[in-house]
Design an enzyme around this catalytic site. Structure first.
Site, PDB file in Angstrom:
ATOM      1  N   TRP A   1     112.020  55.282  -9.417  1.00  0.00           N
ATOM      2  CA  TRP A   1     112.211  56.970 -10.076  1.00  0.00           C
ATOM      3  C   TRP A   1     112.803  58.254  -9.607  1.00  0.00           C
ATOM      4  O   TRP A   1     113.305  58.732 -10.025  1.00  0.00           O
ATOM      5  CB  TRP A   1     112.247  56.762 -10.994  1.00  0.00           C
ATOM      6  CG  TRP A   1     110.021  57.543 -11.533  1.00  0.00           C
ATOM      7  CD1 TRP A   1     109.907  58.804 -10.528  1.00  0.00           C
ATOM      8  CD2 TRP A   1     109.292  56.415 -11.821  1.00  0.00           C
ATOM      9  NE1 TRP A   1     108.535  58.755 -11.068  1.00  0.00           N
ATOM     10  CE2 TRP A   1     107.432  56.940 -11.324  1.00  0.00           C
ATOM     11  CE3 TRP A   1     109.323  55.223 -12.425  1.00  0.00           C
ATOM     12  CZ2 TRP A   1     107.137  56.869 -11.150  1.00  0.00           C
ATOM     13  CZ3 TRP A   1     108.571  55.033 -12.268  1.00  0.00           C
ATOM     14  CH2 TRP A   1     106.835  55.454 -12.097  1.00  0.00           C
ATOM     15  N   ARG A   2     112.307  57.265  -8.151  1.00  0.00           N
ATOM     16  CA  ARG A   2     112.521  58.554  -7.324  1.00  0.00           C
ATOM     17  C   ARG A   2     114.095  58.499  -6.828  1.00  0.00           C
ATOM     18  O   ARG A   2     114.615  59.416  -5.358  1.00  0.00           O
ATOM     19  CB  ARG A   2     111.393  59.440  -6.495  1.00  0.00           C
ATOM     20  CG  ARG A   2     110.487  60.279  -6.724  1.00  0.00           C
ATOM     21  CD  ARG A   2     109.230  60.135  -6.139  1.00  0.00           C
ATOM     22  NE  ARG A   2     108.883  61.484  -6.098  1.00  0.00           N
ATOM     23  CZ  ARG A   2     107.045  61.327  -6.003  1.00  0.00           C
ATOM     24  NH1 ARG A   2     106.816  60.624  -4.920  1.00  0.00           N
ATOM     25  NH2 ARG A   2     106.284  62.284  -6.323  1.00  0.00           N
TER      26      ARG A   2
ATOM     27  N   GLU B   1     110.084  59.927 -17.284  1.00  0.00           N
ATOM     28  CA  GLU B   1     109.120  61.195 -17.919  1.00  0.00           C
ATOM     29  C   GLU B   1     107.998  60.766 -19.362  1.00  0.00           C
ATOM     30  O   GLU B   1     107.277  61.545 -18.763  1.00  0.00           O
ATOM     31  CB  GLU B   1     110.112  62.304 -17.662  1.00  0.00           C
ATOM     32  CG  GLU B   1     110.857  62.940 -16.190  1.00  0.00           C
ATOM     33  CD  GLU B   1     109.628  63.259 -15.625  1.00  0.00           C
ATOM     34  OE1 GLU B   1     108.695  63.800 -16.019  1.00  0.00           O
ATOM     35  OE2 GLU B   1     109.462  63.197 -14.281  1.00  0.00           O
TER      36      GLU B   1
ATOM     37  N   THR C   1      99.889  59.534 -17.852  1.00  0.00           N
ATOM     38  CA  THR C   1      99.781  57.906 -17.907  1.00  0.00           C
ATOM     39  C   THR C   1      99.588  58.385 -16.137  1.00  0.00           C
ATOM     40  O   THR C   1     100.703  58.341 -15.793  1.00  0.00           O
ATOM     41  CB  THR C   1     100.908  57.139 -18.417  1.00  0.00           C
ATOM     42  OG1 THR C   1     100.986  57.016 -20.349  1.00  0.00           O
ATOM     43  CG2 THR C   1     100.317  55.791 -17.770  1.00  0.00           C
TER      44      THR C   1
ATOM     45  N   LEU D   1     101.302  52.398 -23.038  1.00  0.00           N
ATOM     46  CA  LEU D   1     101.440  53.478 -22.755  1.00  0.00           C
ATOM     47  C   LEU D   1     101.120  54.347 -23.300  1.00  0.00           C
ATOM     48  O   LEU D   1     102.241  55.812 -23.774  1.00  0.00           O
ATOM     49  CB  LEU D   1     102.953  53.209 -23.025  1.00  0.00           C
ATOM     50  CG  LEU D   1     103.322  52.695 -21.707  1.00  0.00           C
ATOM     51  CD1 LEU D   1     105.189  52.002 -21.803  1.00  0.00           C
ATOM     52  CD2 LEU D   1     103.309  52.718 -20.054  1.00  0.00           C
ATOM     53  N   GLY D   2     100.485  54.686 -24.227  1.00  0.00           N
ATOM     54  CA  GLY D   2      99.901  55.844 -25.225  1.00  0.00           C
ATOM     55  C   GLY D   2     100.914  56.083 -26.778  1.00  0.00           C
ATOM     56  O   GLY D   2     101.207  55.044 -27.065  1.00  0.00           O
ATOM     57  N   TYR D   3     100.880  57.289 -27.149  1.00  0.00           N
ATOM     58  CA  TYR D   3     101.117  57.248 -28.351  1.00  0.00           C
ATOM     59  C   TYR D   3     102.717  56.596 -28.890  1.00  0.00           C
ATOM     60  O   TYR D   3     103.165  56.695 -28.046  1.00  0.00           O
ATOM     61  CB  TYR D   3     101.222  58.530 -28.886  1.00  0.00           C
ATOM     62  CG  TYR D   3     100.165  59.249 -28.625  1.00  0.00           C
ATOM     63  CD1 TYR D   3      99.188  59.405 -29.647  1.00  0.00           C
ATOM     64  CD2 TYR D   3      99.843  60.854 -27.536  1.00  0.00           C
ATOM     65  CE1 TYR D   3      97.875  60.280 -29.577  1.00  0.00           C
ATOM     66  CE2 TYR D   3      98.114  61.324 -27.356  1.00  0.00           C
ATOM     67  CZ  TYR D   3      97.308  60.803 -27.772  1.00  0.00           C
ATOM     68  OH  TYR D   3      96.680  62.214 -28.472  1.00  0.00           O
TER      69      TYR D   3
ATOM     70  N   TYR E   1     108.935  70.383 -20.577  1.00  0.00           N
ATOM     71  CA  TYR E   1     108.682  70.362 -19.132  1.00  0.00           C
ATOM     72  C   TYR E   1     109.784  69.176 -19.046  1.00  0.00           C
ATOM     73  O   TYR E   1     110.250  68.743 -17.778  1.00  0.00           O
ATOM     74  CB  TYR E   1     107.558  69.569 -18.994  1.00  0.00           C
ATOM     75  CG  TYR E   1     106.783  69.829 -18.146  1.00  0.00           C
ATOM     76  CD1 TYR E   1     106.392  70.298 -16.308  1.00  0.00           C
ATOM     77  CD2 TYR E   1     106.779  67.738 -17.769  1.00  0.00           C
ATOM     78  CE1 TYR E   1     106.792  68.893 -15.543  1.00  0.00           C
ATOM     79  CE2 TYR E   1     106.778  67.352 -16.658  1.00  0.00           C
ATOM     80  CZ  TYR E   1     106.417  68.278 -15.337  1.00  0.00           C
ATOM     81  OH  TYR E   1     106.409  67.362 -14.626  1.00  0.00           O
TER      82      TYR E   1
ATOM     83  N   ASP F   1     103.240  72.632 -13.651  1.00  0.00           N
ATOM     84  CA  ASP F   1     102.514  72.245 -14.346  1.00  0.00           C
ATOM     85  C   ASP F   1     101.209  72.099 -13.700  1.00  0.00           C
ATOM     86  O   ASP F   1     100.699  72.987 -12.942  1.00  0.00           O
ATOM     87  CB  ASP F   1     102.490  70.437 -14.252  1.00  0.00           C
ATOM     88  CG  ASP F   1     102.917  69.953 -12.988  1.00  0.00           C
ATOM     89  OD1 ASP F   1     101.705  70.439 -11.834  1.00  0.00           O
ATOM     90  OD2 ASP F   1     102.969  68.215 -13.113  1.00  0.00           O
TER      91      ASP F   1
ATOM     92  N   CYS G   1      96.502  68.700  -2.399  1.00  0.00           N
ATOM     93  CA  CYS G   1      95.600  69.509  -3.464  1.00  0.00           C
ATOM     94  C   CYS G   1      95.388  68.808  -5.158  1.00  0.00           C
ATOM     95  O   CYS G   1      95.205  69.576  -5.854  1.00  0.00           O
ATOM     96  CB  CYS G   1      96.398  70.852  -3.696  1.00  0.00           C
ATOM     97  SG  CYS G   1      96.191  72.884  -3.741  1.00  0.00           S
TER      98      CYS G   1
ATOM     99  N   CYS H   1      93.294  68.613   1.835  1.00  0.00           N
ATOM    100  CA  CYS H   1      93.414  69.551   3.002  1.00  0.00           C
ATOM    101  C   CYS H   1      94.405  68.807   4.799  1.00  0.00           C
ATOM    102  O   CYS H   1      95.622  68.794   4.527  1.00  0.00           O
ATOM    103  CB  CYS H   1      93.312  70.523   2.917  1.00  0.00           C
ATOM    104  SG  CYS H   1      92.283  71.406   1.596  1.00  0.00           S
TER     105      CYS H   1
END
Length: 311
Positions: A38-39, A51, A57, A96-98, A136, A154, A202, A208
């Site tokens: 998707w990038r 998204e 996930t 995939l959750g809910y 978001y 985020d 991070c 780092c």
């Protein structure tokens, strides 16, 4: 690159001229980053699907589901025509959750087809009118599909800003700092880059040096060794800790071009005594650690040890 906010709005720890910070992050991201399909697209439908699937996930788990979903329903029009039970069934079978996310995604596709004649809204406000699309997600789609978003804030971004620039744990401060740092008209690359920074360099346990974080030069946490953050429990017993002493060394060397051990020592600990428990040997060990981290140069000559910040 330039900042998007006025100097009076800028949080104290954020550089007055953020161009070096901006360039360092974008160059780091463009040189090497995690590859997700998707990038590689600017299709708002494909980005919205990614998204919604990515909410709570892990991204690596999303790739196969995203590709399977688009194979089955390649456009918003195709999804709008689908039976909702099939979409929900797909969601369940791919863990995939809910399931209401699948329902809202189906309804959003229908809105694009029926209410917008297949033309997607191009800004966060317009995208927020779609079913199940919160601020978001709307900003993410505006950024990655149309390069027309605001600075993303985020959990990962908050952690980065808190550590790097001492931005206080306050939503308004985070939003101001993020907006100040994002170069105008570059929300696509910037939001991808700063989220990548939070995801690979991070994290809660930072990497780092291993991830070659491009902000080490400016990062307060890297200087002091204190990597607490809003989503990372406060490290205990900071007072008197090695982390605190590292920070005092850096602060003292910022004030002076260089310092001999016995000039530096009292500025680090008031109970510094050259031959004592907190004396030259202890201070040399602290300086050796900072030198290994690439923060301090230590020179020994004519019986004297001299420390200075690495340039």
């Amino acid at each position: 690159m330039t900042d998007q906010s006025t100097a009076t709005d800028r949080p104290e720890g954020v550089p007055a001229d953020p161009s070096a910070v901006q360039n360092a992050l974008v160059e780091w991201y463009e040189a090497d980053h995690r590859s997700y399909p998707w990038r590689e697209t600017t299709d708002p439908y494909e980005i919205l699907v990614s998204e919604v699937m990515s909410q709570q996930t892990q991204l690596d788990r999303v790739v196969d589901a995203w590709e399977d979903f688009l194979d089955r329903w390649p456009t918003a029009a195709a999804l709008a025509e689908a039976d909702r039970s099939d979409v929900v069934g797909f969601w369940t079978s791919h863990s995939l959750g809910y399931n209401n996310r699948a329902k809202y995604l189906h309804e959003a596709a229908g809105q694009v087809v029926d209410d917008y004649d297949g033309e997607w809204p191009r800004d966060p406000d317009g995208l927020s009118d779609l079913m199940g699309v919160g601020p978001y997600t709307a900003n993410a789609v505006a950024s990655f599909a149309f390069n027309n978003g605001n600075a993303v804030v985020d959990t990962n971004v908050k952690r980065v800003l808190y550590r790097a620039f001492d931005v206080p744990d306050d939503d308004s401060a985070f939003e101001t700092a993020a907006g100040t740092l994002m170069p105008a008209g570059q929300s696509r690359v910037w939001n991808n880059a700063i989220m990548e920074l939070g995801g690979v360099a991070c994290e809660k346990t930072p990497d780092c040096d291993g991830a070659q974080c491009p902000w080490r030069e400016w990062c307060s946490a890297y200087e002091t060794g204190d990597f607490t953050a809003p989503d990372v429990p406060t490290q205990p017993e900071f007072e008197g800790s090695r982390r605190q002493m590292r920070g005092r060394v850096i602060s003292a060397l910022k004030e002076y071009d260089d310092l001999r051990l016995d000039k530096l020592g009292p500025r680090v600990r008031v109970d510094y005594a050259p031959e004592g428990e907190y004396g030259r040997e202890w201070l040399r060990g602290l300086l050796d650690d900072l030198a290994d981290d690439g923060l301090v140069d230590v020179e020994v000559g004519d019986g004297e040890t001299v420390a200075r910040l690495q340039r």
